[in-house]
Enzyme design. Sequence first.
Site, PDB file in Angstrom:
ATOM      1  N   GLU A  80      20.899 -15.864  20.097  1.00 33.97           N
ATOM      2  CA  GLU A  80      20.026 -14.585  19.297  1.00 33.97           C
ATOM      3  C   GLU A  80      19.241 -14.182  19.094  1.00 33.97           C
ATOM      4  OE1 GLU A  80      21.631 -14.437  14.260  1.00 33.97           O
ATOM      5  OE2 GLU A  80      21.734 -16.508  15.332  1.00 33.97           O
TER       6      GLU A  80
ATOM      7  N   ALA B 205      28.152 -23.937  14.277  1.00 30.34           N
ATOM      8  CA  ALA B 205      28.956 -22.727  14.216  1.00 30.34           C
ATOM      9  C   ALA B 205      30.157 -23.247  14.319  1.00 30.34           C
ATOM     10  CB  ALA B 205      28.713 -22.045  15.858  1.00 30.34           C
TER      11      ALA B 205
ATOM     12  N   HIS C  34      23.657 -13.763   8.090  1.00 32.46           N
ATOM     13  CA  HIS C  34      24.603 -15.385   9.076  1.00 32.46           C
ATOM     14  C   HIS C  34      24.376 -14.299  10.495  1.00 32.46           C
ATOM     15  CE1 HIS C  34      27.993 -16.576  11.078  1.00 32.46           C
ATOM     16  NE2 HIS C  34      27.968 -15.630  11.448  1.00 32.46           N
TER      17      HIS C  34
ATOM     18  N   SER D 155      16.594 -25.215  21.245  1.00 30.60           N
ATOM     19  CA  SER D 155      17.137 -25.863  22.101  1.00 30.60           C
ATOM     20  C   SER D 155      18.714 -25.641  21.620  1.00 30.60           C
ATOM     21  CB  SER D 155      17.011 -27.502  21.314  1.00 30.60           C
ATOM     22  OG  SER D 155      16.490 -27.281  20.462  1.00 30.60           O
TER      23      SER D 155
ATOM     24  N   HIS E  19      27.860 -12.871   6.284  1.00 30.14           N
ATOM     25  CA  HIS E  19      29.438 -13.451   6.900  1.00 30.14           C
ATOM     26  C   HIS E  19      30.332 -12.626   5.064  1.00 30.14           C
ATOM     27  CE1 HIS E  19      32.807 -15.728   7.980  1.00 30.14           C
ATOM     28  NE2 HIS E  19      32.301 -15.380   8.966  1.00 30.14           N
TER      29      HIS E  19
ATOM     30  N   ARG F 259      28.623  -7.196  15.740  1.00 31.14           N
ATOM     31  CA  ARG F 259      28.721  -8.434  16.340  1.00 31.14           C
ATOM     32  C   ARG F 259      30.731  -8.537  16.510  1.00 31.14           C
ATOM     33  NH1 ARG F 259      29.599 -13.788  16.671  1.00 31.14           N
ATOM     34  NH2 ARG F 259      28.698 -14.370  13.655  1.00 31.14           N
TER      35      ARG F 259
ATOM     36  N   GLU G 108      40.643 -13.702  15.131  1.00 32.26           N
ATOM     37  CA  GLU G 108      39.770 -13.166  14.014  1.00 32.26           C
ATOM     38  C   GLU G 108      40.172 -12.295  14.166  1.00 32.26           C
ATOM     39  OE1 GLU G 108      35.823 -15.761  14.560  1.00 32.26           O
ATOM     40  OE2 GLU G 108      37.281 -17.400  14.992  1.00 32.26           O
TER      41      GLU G 108
ATOM     42  N   LEU H 189      28.800 -17.210  20.667  1.00 31.07           N
ATOM     43  CA  LEU H 189      28.294 -18.423  21.207  1.00 31.07           C
ATOM     44  C   LEU H 189      28.491 -18.002  22.712  1.00 31.07           C
ATOM     45  CD1 LEU H 189      30.067 -21.150  19.447  1.00 31.07           C
ATOM     46  CD2 LEU H 189      27.389 -21.298  20.126  1.00 31.07           C
TER      47      LEU H 189
ATOM     48  N   ARG I 229      33.760  -7.570   9.819  1.00 30.95           N
ATOM     49  CA  ARG I 229      32.771  -8.006   8.900  1.00 30.95           C
ATOM     50  C   ARG I 229      32.440  -7.238   7.893  1.00 30.95           C
ATOM     51  NH1 ARG I 229      30.591 -13.474  12.406  1.00 30.95           N
ATOM     52  NH2 ARG I 229      32.633 -14.735  12.415  1.00 30.95           N
TER      53      ARG I 229
ATOM     54  N   LYS J  34      10.941 -27.000  18.189  1.00 30.13           N
ATOM     55  CA  LYS J  34      10.171 -27.436  16.908  1.00 30.13           C
ATOM     56  C   LYS J  34      11.058 -28.176  15.945  1.00 30.13           C
ATOM     57  CE  LYS J  34      12.211 -23.443  13.591  1.00 30.13           C
ATOM     58  NZ  LYS J  34      11.732 -22.388  13.287  1.00 30.13           N
TER      59      LYS J  34
END
Length: 514
Positions: A357, A42, A333, A9, A223, A368, A109, A374, A267, A31
């Site tokens: 994911e 996020a 992450h 979800s 991360h 990534r 970013e 997202l 990253r 769950k």
Amino acid sequence: MKQIIIVGSGIAGLVAALELSRENAVTLVTKAALADSNTRWAQGGIAAVMFEDDSIAEHIADTLSAGAGLCDPLAVEVLCAEGPRRIRDLIQLGVAFDQHDGELARGLEAAHTHARVLHAGGDATGLNLEMTLVKAVRAANVRVMEQTFACDLVVKDERVRGLQILQDGRRETLAADALVLACGGAGQLYRHTTNPAVATGDGVALAMRAGAQLADIEFYQFHPTALATKETFLISEAVRGEGAVLFDAEGKRFMQALHKDAELAPRDVVARSIARQMAKQGGQPVLLDATHLGSPGSVEEFLKKRFPTIDAAVRARGYDWSKTPVPVTPAAHYWMGGVKTDIWGRTSIAGLYAVGEVACTGVHGANRLASNSLLESLVFAWRCAEQLPQDDVRRWPQSSCGILALELETERGVRQVHRGELQTLMWNRVGIERSNEGLREAAEQLMSWRGCDPFCTEVAELETANLLAIAKAMVTVALDRRESRGAHYRTDYPETRVDMQHSIVCAEKVAVVV
């Protein structure tokens, strides 16, 4: 009308449920509570080309560059080209993205050539998306089953027929014409993680048990900056995007000498650099300095307005980051690998789809690009919902990947594993830097452990068994990838090999396609 089950979800599961429920009978299984997912945590935002000084081509180029040669160019093109339309769909659903002078606000970013990251509620983008979508799903014709654990897929005649679930201590089977996995990653594999407790890799584990192909599972992104306190808390890359810098224990910047983009390097580079600096300092964290952000005299006000969630969390842990640099450490992450899919979310098993994911679409490659996660969930969940009603399982697309068989023992260990020791082993031996010696030690230890009884009714024990199965597969593939690429760094093989491409796991077999 098809009977469709969606597991998970977060943004991917909610979007798929919302769209598919328009003409199908949809059951959403989660769950925990409906709003509990990685999505709500996020912070940084969602990347998309929404401005005239940017272009789809440049977003594609940035994504491919970050992916270190393992991105699927077609999937990346789909992601970047369809992203703007999906952002407009979210706005229509009621997501209130932050504004500046009457236009969408945007941030920069790491590894982006343009400021294209949208945010909502400052650093609460995921939470805003999640709650908007939860409200829409609650109002739609979707059967929601909360506090319901997905135990195993039901597969017969090489196609999905349903899902075995555990609810209130009892097992039962739900029938389905198609099933969509949208249950997130496996951050709980590691001792230090930015992921919530629900991220135990259940979708990947049950897909693997059913014989679905997995791809690139050795690539786990760490991360660079999580607050180095007992309760790990993510400090978004957007903070560095606004100008925050990293100091060593003596108060000196160190990233400038290691990469041309310094704190805004990819990253994996920043995380690895921090880990090495911490090793030089005897494990002592490095420091993130945001004391100069905003205009002079208004740092505290700027941090509270731009990063309200982070600001509250940092202050709750005893730090005034407007006046003093705060200690940070890398943490697990995001999982670039997962259940292998095509650009419509279809897996190698007829009737089984994966989005978010839990899936490996090929858009992230080996590393990534910030704030593309997202977007991937959004774009590919919509595509899955568009394609699924048209698919005929009798004409399911076949994978052309070659498979090098290698058996993985999963249930013959001497004793049942404890999650804490599994997480510590993975952090120490299968973390930011890896080696043949460390990976072999991990493999030996993992094989001495076993999961719980398959008919166990304790959710925590079933989750740990899933993590163990994933860990065994990940270590095996990491050993086989004798190179360094993106988030997979081998100290004994520091160079990248042009002849190594995607790794494929099928059931209890591991392959590297070369």
